[in-house]
Enzyme design. Structure first.
Site, PDB file in Angstrom:
ATOM      1  N   HIS A  88     -30.377  18.072  29.040  1.00  0.00           N
ATOM      2  CA  HIS A  88     -29.241  17.172  28.770  1.00  0.00           C
ATOM      3  C   HIS A  88     -28.327  17.020  29.984  1.00  0.00           C
ATOM      4  O   HIS A  88     -27.349  16.278  29.930  1.00  0.00           O
ATOM      5  CB  HIS A  88     -28.484  17.601  27.504  1.00  0.00           C
ATOM      6  CG  HIS A  88     -27.554  18.748  27.665  1.00  0.00           C
ATOM      7  ND1 HIS A  88     -27.890  20.044  27.316  1.00  0.00           N
ATOM      8  CD2 HIS A  88     -26.289  18.808  28.127  1.00  0.00           C
ATOM      9  CE1 HIS A  88     -26.859  20.830  27.553  1.00  0.00           C
ATOM     10  NE2 HIS A  88     -25.873  20.105  28.056  1.00  0.00           N
ATOM     11  N   ASP A 137     -34.651  21.904  25.680  1.00  0.00           N
ATOM     12  CA  ASP A 137     -33.543  21.433  26.525  1.00  0.00           C
ATOM     13  C   ASP A 137     -33.641  22.058  27.924  1.00  0.00           C
ATOM     14  O   ASP A 137     -32.810  22.880  28.313  1.00  0.00           O
ATOM     15  CB  ASP A 137     -32.207  21.801  25.853  1.00  0.00           C
ATOM     16  CG  ASP A 137     -31.018  21.186  26.569  1.00  0.00           C
ATOM     17  OD1 ASP A 137     -31.221  20.294  27.410  1.00  0.00           O
ATOM     18  OD2 ASP A 137     -29.876  21.609  26.271  1.00  0.00           O
ATOM     19  N   GLY A 233     -20.018  22.749  30.137  1.00  0.00           N
ATOM     20  CA  GLY A 233     -20.030  22.812  31.592  1.00  0.00           C
ATOM     21  C   GLY A 233     -20.876  23.965  32.107  1.00  0.00           C
ATOM     22  O   GLY A 233     -21.253  24.008  33.270  1.00  0.00           O
ATOM     23  N   SER A 235     -23.810  24.673  30.760  1.00  0.00           N
ATOM     24  CA  SER A 235     -25.202  24.318  30.476  1.00  0.00           C
ATOM     25  C   SER A 235     -26.095  24.401  31.689  1.00  0.00           C
ATOM     26  O   SER A 235     -25.712  23.992  32.784  1.00  0.00           O
ATOM     27  CB  SER A 235     -25.278  22.903  29.921  1.00  0.00           C
ATOM     28  OG  SER A 235     -24.834  22.899  28.613  1.00  0.00           O
ATOM     29  N   GLY A 236     -27.299  24.902  31.449  1.00  0.00           N
ATOM     30  CA  GLY A 236     -28.286  25.009  32.525  1.00  0.00           C
ATOM     31  C   GLY A 236     -28.166  26.304  33.303  1.00  0.00           C
ATOM     32  O   GLY A 236     -29.071  26.686  34.031  1.00  0.00           O
TER      33      GLY A 236
HETATM   34  N1  ARG Z   1     -23.808  21.846  25.986  1.00  0.00           N
HETATM   35  C1  ARG Z   1     -22.860  22.535  26.800  1.00  0.00           C
HETATM   36  C2  ARG Z   1     -22.901  21.988  28.207  1.00  0.00           C
HETATM   37  O1  ARG Z   1     -23.361  20.892  28.380  1.00  0.00           O
HETATM   38  C3  ARG Z   1     -23.038  24.023  26.733  1.00  0.00           C
HETATM   39  C4  ARG Z   1     -22.471  24.516  25.478  1.00  0.00           C
HETATM   40  C5  ARG Z   1     -22.670  25.951  25.231  1.00  0.00           C
HETATM   41  N2  ARG Z   1     -21.921  26.220  24.054  1.00  0.00           N
HETATM   42  C6  ARG Z   1     -21.755  27.407  23.521  1.00  0.00           C
HETATM   43  N3  ARG Z   1     -20.979  27.508  22.510  1.00  0.00           N
HETATM   44  N4  ARG Z   1     -22.337  28.445  24.028  1.00  0.00           N
HETATM   45  O2  ARG Z   1     -22.375  22.542  29.140  1.00  0.00           O
END
Ligand code: ARG
Length: 286
Positions: A88, A137, A233, A235-236
């Site tokens: 994503h 993902d 933020g 993510s990844g």
């Molecule tokens: N989808 C989020 C991103 O794009 C990461 C979210 C992780 N959330 C969590 N509750 N651990 O950065």
């Protein structure tokens, strides 16, 4: 070195400070941290120190031929030309991704060693990625030119094929929000969260009133009462553990969650062991 000696060094601080540390072969070994004394937000975490997580990558998105650039995601250095991140995090229309290695403080060039920036030549999004469920993902970023490993730029190790990390306390790092809907830090953050069994995780989401399905390719980490988590933020970025030999291995990559650090809603990660064949098939690493 005999195992007993190694144990003494890792548990006794006095020895670490009086012994010359064994030189770290960061040019040939994954998962080592040359700038850490020992070799001898993220929500609820703390600021890291420079070079503590040398495989952490900052994934930036550049639009309008570089006129606008924003910090988009985290990523993890796997080799001198591949970074893994979340699917994503792929670039939007007419945008490119840029990977920054060895970064630490986003507020300026205050670090003792400079970061290394590379354009992303190719984004390999997992073909099974489903934006609705966050299944698969994962994306691999091929860098335009290889990076040279340095004290603050080192790839992480991949886990053994069937390694199980349930119950272990892992570390997750990133420049994501310090709380749900909150601001972002300038310095890389780290927080420790235990790895939760998938069926327990499934029950937690149900307890919180969410019907979300926890796939076997997912891995959950966090606490029943929340408090500590990755957030938007991050993510990844890496969820990782130290091996007995002191080298670090990638347990998962930050994917998604509901809010951040909320009770019974642990963070959801892509399980590295599940994706090892896919990662190997594209990057060629062992
Ligand atoms: N989808 C989020 C991103 O794009 C990461 C979210 C992780 N959330 C969590 N509750 N651990 O950065």
């Amino acid at each position: 070195m005999p195992a007993t000696v190694a144990t003494t060094i890792t548990t006794t601080t006095a020895i670490t400070t009086t012994t010359t540390p064994k030189p770290v072969d960061y040019k040939n070994e994954c998962g080592v941290r040359p700038l850490m004394q020992k070799y001898g937000r993220i929500v609820g975490g703390k600021g890291a120190t420079f070079g503590a997580w040398p495989w952490q990558v900052l994934v930036r998105e550049s639009t309008w031929l570089g006129l606008f650039t924003k910090n988009k995601c985290g990523g993890v250095l796997l080799s001198n030309r591949y970074v893994v991140t979340a699917a994503h995090c792929q670039p939007g229309f007419l945008a490119n991704l840029v990977a920054v290695m060895g970064e630490f403080d986003l507020s300026g060039e205050l670090e003792s060693k400079r970061s290394i920036t590379r354009n992303v030549r190719r984004v390999v999004v997992h073909r099974g990625y489903d934006a609705a469920t966050f299944a698969n993902d994962l994306a691999l970023l091929e860098l335009e030119s290889p990076v040279q490993f340095d004290e603050h730029v080192v790839p992480i190790c991949l886990p053994r094929d069937n390694e199980d990390f349930t119950g272990r306390v892992a570390t997750v790092t990133g420049w994501g929000r310090l709380k749900y809907g909150g601001g972002v830090p300038s310095v890389l953050q780290e927080v420790q969260v235990p790895v939760i069994d998938n069926s327990v995780c499934q029950e937690m989401f149900l307890t919180a009133g969410h019907q979300k399905q926890i796939l076997s390719s997912f891995l959950c980490a966090g606490y029943a009462n929340g408090q500590k988590d990755s957030c938007e933020g991050d993510s990844g970025g890496p969820l990782m553990l130290e091996r007995p030999d002191g080298r670090w291995t990638l347990v998962g990559t930050v994917s998604h969650g509901i809010k951040c650090a909320a009770p019974y809603l642990p963070g959801v990660y892509m399980r590295t062991t599940y994706y090892k064949p896919w990662l190997k098939s594209i990057t060629g690493i062992k």
